[in-house]
Design a protein around this motif. Structure first.
Motif, PDB file in Angstrom:
ATOM      1  N   ASN A   1       0.829  -1.208   0.000  1.00  0.00           N
ATOM      2  CA  ASN A   1       0.000   0.000   0.000  1.00  0.00           C
ATOM      3  C   ASN A   1       0.864   1.260   0.000  1.00  0.00           C
ATOM      4  OD1 ASN A   1      -2.335   1.597   0.109  1.00  0.00           O
ATOM      5  ND2 ASN A   1      -2.562   1.399   2.330  1.00  0.00           N
TER       6      ASN A   1
ATOM      7  N   GLY B   1      -3.683  10.129  -6.738  1.00  0.00           N
ATOM      8  CA  GLY B   1      -4.819   9.435  -6.154  1.00  0.00           C
ATOM      9  C   GLY B   1      -5.565  10.313  -5.170  1.00  0.00           C
ATOM     10  N   SER B   2      -6.187   9.673  -4.163  1.00  0.00           N
ATOM     11  CA  SER B   2      -7.003  10.391  -3.179  1.00  0.00           C
ATOM     12  C   SER B   2      -6.428  10.335  -1.768  1.00  0.00           C
ATOM     13  CB  SER B   2      -8.418   9.800  -3.160  1.00  0.00           C
ATOM     14  OG  SER B   2      -9.034   9.897  -4.426  1.00  0.00           O
ATOM     15  N   TYR B   3      -5.720   9.249  -1.449  1.00  0.00           N
ATOM     16  CA  TYR B   3      -5.240   9.062  -0.084  1.00  0.00           C
ATOM     17  C   TYR B   3      -3.785   9.493   0.065  1.00  0.00           C
ATOM     18  CZ  TYR B   3      -9.362   6.432   1.408  1.00  0.00           C
ATOM     19  OH  TYR B   3     -10.626   6.072   1.757  1.00  0.00           O
ATOM     20  N   LYS B   4      -3.431   9.844   1.283  1.00  0.00           N
ATOM     21  CA  LYS B   4      -2.055  10.166   1.675  1.00  0.00           C
ATOM     22  C   LYS B   4      -1.935   9.930   3.171  1.00  0.00           C
ATOM     23  CE  LYS B   4      -4.680  13.911   2.294  1.00  0.00           C
ATOM     24  NZ  LYS B   4      -5.956  14.166   1.626  1.00  0.00           N
TER      25      LYS B   4
ATOM     26  N   GLU C   1      -3.592   4.192  -1.185  1.00  0.00           N
ATOM     27  CA  GLU C   1      -4.898   4.170  -1.845  1.00  0.00           C
ATOM     28  C   GLU C   1      -5.796   3.052  -1.341  1.00  0.00           C
ATOM     29  OE1 GLU C   1      -5.988   6.670  -3.803  1.00  0.00           O
ATOM     30  OE2 GLU C   1      -4.081   7.513  -3.146  1.00  0.00           O
ATOM     31  N   SER C   2      -5.226   2.079  -0.626  1.00  0.00           N
ATOM     32  CA  SER C   2      -6.052   1.029  -0.017  1.00  0.00           C
ATOM     33  C   SER C   2      -6.550   1.446   1.356  1.00  0.00           C
ATOM     34  CB  SER C   2      -5.252  -0.274   0.092  1.00  0.00           C
ATOM     35  OG  SER C   2      -4.900  -0.761  -1.187  1.00  0.00           O
TER      36      SER C   2
ATOM     37  N   ASP D   1       3.276  10.887   0.639  1.00  0.00           N
ATOM     38  CA  ASP D   1       2.560  10.139  -0.393  1.00  0.00           C
ATOM     39  C   ASP D   1       3.572   9.419  -1.277  1.00  0.00           C
ATOM     40  OD1 ASP D   1       0.445   9.101  -1.770  1.00  0.00           O
ATOM     41  OD2 ASP D   1      -0.269  11.005  -2.582  1.00  0.00           O
ATOM     42  N   ASP D   2       3.085   8.427  -2.004  1.00  0.00           N
ATOM     43  CA  ASP D   2       3.865   7.704  -3.018  1.00  0.00           C
ATOM     44  C   ASP D   2       5.216   7.221  -2.469  1.00  0.00           C
ATOM     45  OD1 ASP D   2       1.851   8.089  -4.888  1.00  0.00           O
ATOM     46  OD2 ASP D   2       2.646  10.030  -5.479  1.00  0.00           O
TER      47      ASP D   2
ATOM     48  N   ASN E   1      -8.270  10.470   3.135  1.00  0.00           N
ATOM     49  CA  ASN E   1      -8.569  11.061   1.844  1.00  0.00           C
ATOM     50  C   ASN E   1      -9.197  12.438   2.015  1.00  0.00           C
ATOM     51  OD1 ASN E   1     -11.059  10.349   2.824  1.00  0.00           O
ATOM     52  ND2 ASN E   1     -11.740   9.261   0.975  1.00  0.00           N
TER      53      ASN E   1
END
Length: 482
Positions: free
Chosen positions: A335, A363-366, A339-340, A475-476, A354
């Motif tokens: 993950n 995406g939407s989550y961080k 995003e999960s 993120d990422d 999110n």
């Protein structure tokens, strides 16, 4: 400020899942990402940017793209024609390398279908380019490295504009690093100095574990500078950057004649002069000098060891040693882009979110640590096993948003750390604070190769003071091994 939180409870999902151990998640890269370095290692030498202008003859062979067209089994440097023929022939004779040249009139590309597309190679060598890279070429180079490629940048002194177009290698390489669409925020952690250093024998640092200085092609002690330049290192921007040879009288972050770094999943090497790679032989009419075999230096070992390291043939380099065996390239964090939702990471309640109050990078989550404007501590962690024999790089993108107005005091901090299975801190990779506040996300990279063969925990701890919020947004993430 956008980062201010009105409530600590922004998610309806369950609390973070604890203690997931990842032994080797699937690789998460684009379809065009270079494959793991294999035998033979695939090296592309650039000749599309005036590398033969003036007296320069920075090619391995006049047969392009395939040097084997000149001699399929070279045994001496003169079997191929070019001032880099010694370099090429030495690699070819090992049987472990497949060499090609990007011919004049071509363009660097990544993710295409041509035989010289960067997706078909493990390493790109830029031997003193003398024309600017196009916007598309810079995107191709940076994406290639980010996805696991090796980049060998060789400069010359400022003013060495061999084709009189207004650009020398110093300007061209700095433009690549500061004016691209992938990451222009000092991605490699160094800049090329605008200098013309007439002479010297830059000496290697003492590091018996470094695969560039102590590789299969020999031990590096000194190099040669004959009208060249150096680099200034910026480890605050990329902690993986490391000077390996220094101009006499210099050390630390200044006067680095040869340096290595990482970016994304890839590796980077910088050399401050083209004289060391010149073997004195080449096309008729060029005035060349044999720096490759200079008796006061060990340039051949340096070039060849660095090529091996960049291509993934060694497991240590820019930031220090890892294992020493074969490694399957992979991205190990589960993950990684969040995003999960609230899975795979151990996190303080509400950290993985999110919420629209802080934008995710993709995406939407961080993961959003702190940002409450009151005293609190947030944590985010994941355990992972780094296989033996692997070079490992931790990457994450960080955005810092603050309501603090000071320019001198770190009131709120975020620590990035590596812990062992008992919870003991093995290393504090970096500490960020409200003083690092800036718009957008910045890529941060750290070499974790020294933990190969161990199960470690990557942990982020955010600590906020009693007033004025600071948000640390991640993120990422990725933990890439190769």
């Amino acid at each position: 400020m956008l980062g201010f939180r009105r409530s600590r409870h922004r998610l309806t999902t369950a609390a973070a899942v604890f203690g997931l151990l990842v032994a080797g998640a699937a690789v998460q890269a684009s379809a065009a990402a270079p494959a793991a370095a294999a035998t033979p290692h695939r090296i592309l030498f650039d000749n599309a940017h005036a590398e033969t202008a003036g007296n320069a003859d920075w090619i391995i062979s006049t047969s392009q793209p395939d040097p084997l067209g000149q001699d399929s089994s070279p045994s001496a440097e003169t079997d191929w024609t070019g001032a880099l023929s010694s370099w090429g022939v030495a690699l070819q004779k090992t049987g472990d390398y497949s060499l090609k040249t990007l011919p004049s009139g071509s363009s660097l590309a990544y993710g295409g279908s041509t035989a010289t597309d960067l997706s078909n190679f493990d390493t790109l060598v830029l031997p003193e380019p003398n024309t600017l890279f196009t916007t598309a070429e810079k995107t191709a180079i940076m994406t290639f490295v980010k996805n696991g490629g090796g980049l060998f940048m060789i400069s010359d002194h400022t003013g060495a504009d061999r084709n009189n177009d207004g650009y020398d290698a110093v300007k061209i390489l700095n433009d690549l690093m500061t004016n691209n669409s992938v990451d222009s925020t000092d991605p490699f952690g160094f800049s090329v100095d605008s200098l013309n250093i007439t002479s010297g024998y830059p000496a290697a640092i003492s590091d018996s574990t470094n695969a560039v200085l102590h590789g299969s092609f020999g031990t590096v002690t000194k190099s040669l500078i004959a009208n060249g330049t150096t680099a200034t290192l910026n480890p605050a921007d990329n902690s993986a950057v490391k000077g390996l040879l220094y101009r006499s009288g210099y050390s630390g972050n200044t006067g680095a004649f040869f340096a290595t770094s990482t970016f994304g999943s890839g590796r980077v090497a910088f050399w401050g002069d083209s004289s060391p790679i010149d073997d004195g032989t080449g096309q008729s009419g060029n005035t060349l000098y044999d720096g490759w075999n200079d008796t006061g230096a060990t340039n051949a070992a340096l070039a060849l060891n660095a090529t091996e390291w960049l291509a993934g043939g060694s497991s240590s380099g820019g930031g220090g040693g890892g294992g020493g065996g074969t490694c399957t390239a992979a991205q190990l964090l589960a993950n990684p882009g969040f995003e999960s939702g609230n899975t795979s990471w151990t996190a303080t309640s509400g950290v993985i979110t999110n919420s629209s109050s802080e934008a995710a990078r993709t995406g939407s989550y961080k993961a959003w640590l702190n940002g409450y404007g009151s005293a609190n501590t947030d944590t985010l962690s994941q355990s992972v096993t780094i296989p033996s024999g692997c070079a490992a790089t931790l990457n994450f993108y960080l955005h810092v948003d603050t309501a603090e107005t000071t320019t001198t005091t770190a009131y709120d901090t975020l620590k990035a750390q590596v812990l062992n299975s008992s919870g003991t801190v093995l290393s504090t990779l970096a500490t960020y604070s409200n003083l690092n506040a800036a718009s957008g996300y910045t890529l941060r990279s750290f070499d974790l190769s020294s933990y190969a063969g161990q199960t470690v925990t990557v942990k982020f701890t955010g600590t906020e003071g009693s007033t004025l919020q600071t948000s640390f947004v991640l993120d990422d993430t990725a933990l890439n091994v190769s």
